[in-house]
Design a protein around this motif. Structure first.
Motif, short mmCIF file in Angstrom:
data_model
loop_
_atom_site.label_atom_id
_atom_site.label_comp_id
_atom_site.label_asym_id
_atom_site.label_seq_id
_atom_site.Cartn_x
_atom_site.Cartn_y
_atom_site.Cartn_z
N ILE A 52 -4.68 5.20 61.73
CA ILE A 52 -5.29 6.53 61.83
C ILE A 52 -4.22 7.56 61.48
CG2 ILE A 52 -6.46 8.18 63.34
CD1 ILE A 52 -7.24 5.69 65.07
N ARG A 53 -4.40 8.21 60.35
CA ARG A 53 -3.45 9.23 59.91
C ARG A 53 -3.86 10.59 60.48
NH1 ARG A 53 -3.56 5.16 56.70
NH2 ARG A 53 -1.75 4.50 55.51
N TYR A 54 -2.87 11.37 60.89
CA TYR A 54 -3.16 12.66 61.50
C TYR A 54 -2.21 13.72 60.98
CZ TYR A 54 0.95 11.86 64.41
OH TYR A 54 2.22 11.63 64.82
N GLU A 55 -2.65 14.96 61.14
CA GLU A 55 -1.78 16.12 60.91
C GLU A 55 -1.95 17.04 62.10
OE1 GLU A 55 -1.43 18.03 56.97
OE2 GLU A 55 -1.98 19.87 58.02
N SER A 56 -0.86 17.52 62.61
CA SER A 56 -0.86 18.40 63.77
C SER A 56 -0.20 19.71 63.38
CB SER A 56 -0.09 17.73 64.91
OG SER A 56 0.08 18.61 65.98
N GLN A 57 -0.78 20.81 63.82
CA GLN A 57 -0.14 22.11 63.61
C GLN A 57 -0.36 22.96 64.84
OE1 GLN A 57 -2.20 24.97 60.85
NE2 GLN A 57 -3.11 23.09 60.07
N GLY A 58 0.66 23.72 65.18
CA GLY A 58 0.61 24.56 66.38
C GLY A 58 1.58 24.03 67.42
N ALA A 59 1.64 24.73 68.54
CA ALA A 59 2.57 24.38 69.61
C ALA A 59 2.14 23.10 70.32
CB ALA A 59 2.64 25.52 70.62
N HIS A 60 3.12 22.23 70.61
CA HIS A 60 2.80 20.99 71.31
C HIS A 60 2.30 21.25 72.73
CE1 HIS A 60 4.18 18.29 68.22
NE2 HIS A 60 5.30 18.98 68.10
N HIS A 61 2.67 22.36 73.33
CA HIS A 61 2.26 22.67 74.70
C HIS A 61 0.91 23.40 74.77
CE1 HIS A 61 4.18 26.41 73.40
NE2 HIS A 61 3.35 27.00 74.25
N ALA A 62 0.37 23.82 73.65
CA ALA A 62 -0.88 24.61 73.64
C ALA A 62 -2.09 23.69 73.79
CB ALA A 62 -0.98 25.39 72.33
N PRO A 63 -3.23 24.24 74.18
CA PRO A 63 -4.46 23.44 74.24
C PRO A 63 -4.75 22.82 72.87
CG PRO A 63 -4.81 25.62 75.20
CD PRO A 63 -3.46 25.63 74.54
N THR A 64 -5.15 21.55 72.85
CA THR A 64 -5.37 20.82 71.59
C THR A 64 -6.83 20.80 71.21
OG1 THR A 64 -3.46 19.42 72.03
CG2 THR A 64 -5.06 18.59 70.44
N VAL A 65 -7.09 21.09 69.94
CA VAL A 65 -8.44 21.01 69.37
C VAL A 65 -8.42 19.88 68.35
CG1 VAL A 65 -10.20 22.21 68.01
CG2 VAL A 65 -8.83 23.48 69.68
N LEU A 66 -9.28 18.88 68.54
CA LEU A 66 -9.37 17.76 67.61
C LEU A 66 -10.36 18.11 66.51
CD1 LEU A 66 -8.72 14.82 66.83
CD2 LEU A 66 -10.72 14.16 68.16
N VAL A 67 -9.91 18.02 65.25
CA VAL A 67 -10.75 18.29 64.09
C VAL A 67 -10.95 16.96 63.37
CG1 VAL A 67 -10.95 19.57 61.93
CG2 VAL A 67 -9.86 20.64 63.90
N ALA A 68 -12.15 16.42 63.47
CA ALA A 68 -12.46 15.13 62.85
C ALA A 68 -13.32 15.40 61.62
CB ALA A 68 -13.18 14.22 63.83
N GLY A 69 -12.73 15.24 60.46
CA GLY A 69 -13.44 15.53 59.22
C GLY A 69 -14.50 14.50 58.89
N GLY A 70 -15.36 14.84 57.96
CA GLY A 70 -16.42 13.96 57.52
C GLY A 70 -15.96 13.04 56.40
N ILE A 71 -16.87 12.52 55.65
CA ILE A 71 -16.58 11.55 54.60
C ILE A 71 -15.61 12.11 53.56
CG2 ILE A 71 -17.59 10.28 52.68
CD1 ILE A 71 -20.08 9.93 54.45
N SER A 72 -15.78 13.36 53.16
CA SER A 72 -14.95 13.92 52.10
C SER A 72 -13.73 14.68 52.62
CB SER A 72 -15.79 14.84 51.21
OG SER A 72 -16.26 15.92 51.99
N ALA A 73 -13.51 14.71 53.93
CA ALA A 73 -12.40 15.45 54.49
C ALA A 73 -11.25 14.51 54.83
CB ALA A 73 -12.85 16.19 55.74
N GLY A 74 -10.07 15.06 54.88
CA GLY A 74 -8.89 14.29 55.25
C GLY A 74 -8.23 14.91 56.45
N ARG A 75 -6.96 14.56 56.65
CA ARG A 75 -6.25 15.08 57.82
C ARG A 75 -5.71 16.48 57.61
NH1 ARG A 75 -0.60 11.66 57.51
NH2 ARG A 75 -0.29 11.96 55.28
N HIS A 76 -5.76 17.01 56.40
CA HIS A 76 -5.20 18.33 56.11
C HIS A 76 -6.30 19.38 56.18
CE1 HIS A 76 -2.39 21.25 54.64
NE2 HIS A 76 -3.15 21.52 53.60
N ALA A 77 -6.47 20.00 57.35
CA ALA A 77 -7.55 20.96 57.56
C ALA A 77 -7.19 22.37 57.10
CB ALA A 77 -7.94 20.99 59.04
N GLY A 78 -5.92 22.76 57.24
CA GLY A 78 -5.53 24.11 56.85
C GLY A 78 -4.08 24.16 56.41
N SER A 79 -3.76 25.08 55.51
CA SER A 79 -2.40 25.18 54.98
C SER A 79 -1.44 25.74 56.03
CB SER A 79 -2.39 26.03 53.72
OG SER A 79 -2.87 27.32 54.01
N THR A 80 -0.19 25.32 55.91
CA THR A 80 0.89 25.79 56.78
C THR A 80 2.12 26.03 55.92
OG1 THR A 80 1.71 23.55 57.19
CG2 THR A 80 0.05 24.39 58.73
#
Length: 109
Positions: A52-80
């Motif tokens: 399971i490949r993942y990408e994380s962005q934001g503070a490690h101590h902040a509340p976490t929101v899981l973004v699970a993409g669909g068939i055509s989505a990957g782990r890169h939800a937004g640019s940083t």
């Protein structure tokens, strides 16, 4: 399908001094990518190793929101700053948007 091996991913805690999560904006959101490997025992397919490949962005101590993409989505939800290419959910993820990495940790798989 049944999970045989429980896998936990827990980065070092960098939260508030009292141990509670903090929703305060952070100065510089961080981004990282990785992979978690688990063995799944399936009734009709035997044991299968899954990566399971993942990408994380934001503070490690902040509340976490899981973004699970669909068939055509990957782990890169937004640019940083770290991963500058446009993400598949760019209108929702980023500074000043609904999922702002200065206020929450975004974990995309």
């Amino acid at each position: 399908m049944t999970f045989v091996t429980a896998v936990s991913f827990s980065p070092p805690h960098r939260g508030a001094s009292d141990g509670e999560p903090s929703c305060l904006p952070m100065a510089t959101p961080t981004a990282s990518r990785g992979v978690v490997t688990v063995d799944l025992v399936m009734r009709h397919a035997g044991t299968q190793r899954v990566h399971i490949r993942y990408e994380s962005q934001g503070a490690h101590h902040a509340p976490t929101v899981l973004v699970a993409g669909g068939i055509s989505a990957g782990r890169h939800a937004g640019s940083t700053d770290t991963f500058a290419e446009k993400g598949w959910w760019e209108p929702q993820v980023g500074a000043g948007r609904a999922l702002d990495p200065a206020h929450c940790r975004i974990l995309a798989i």
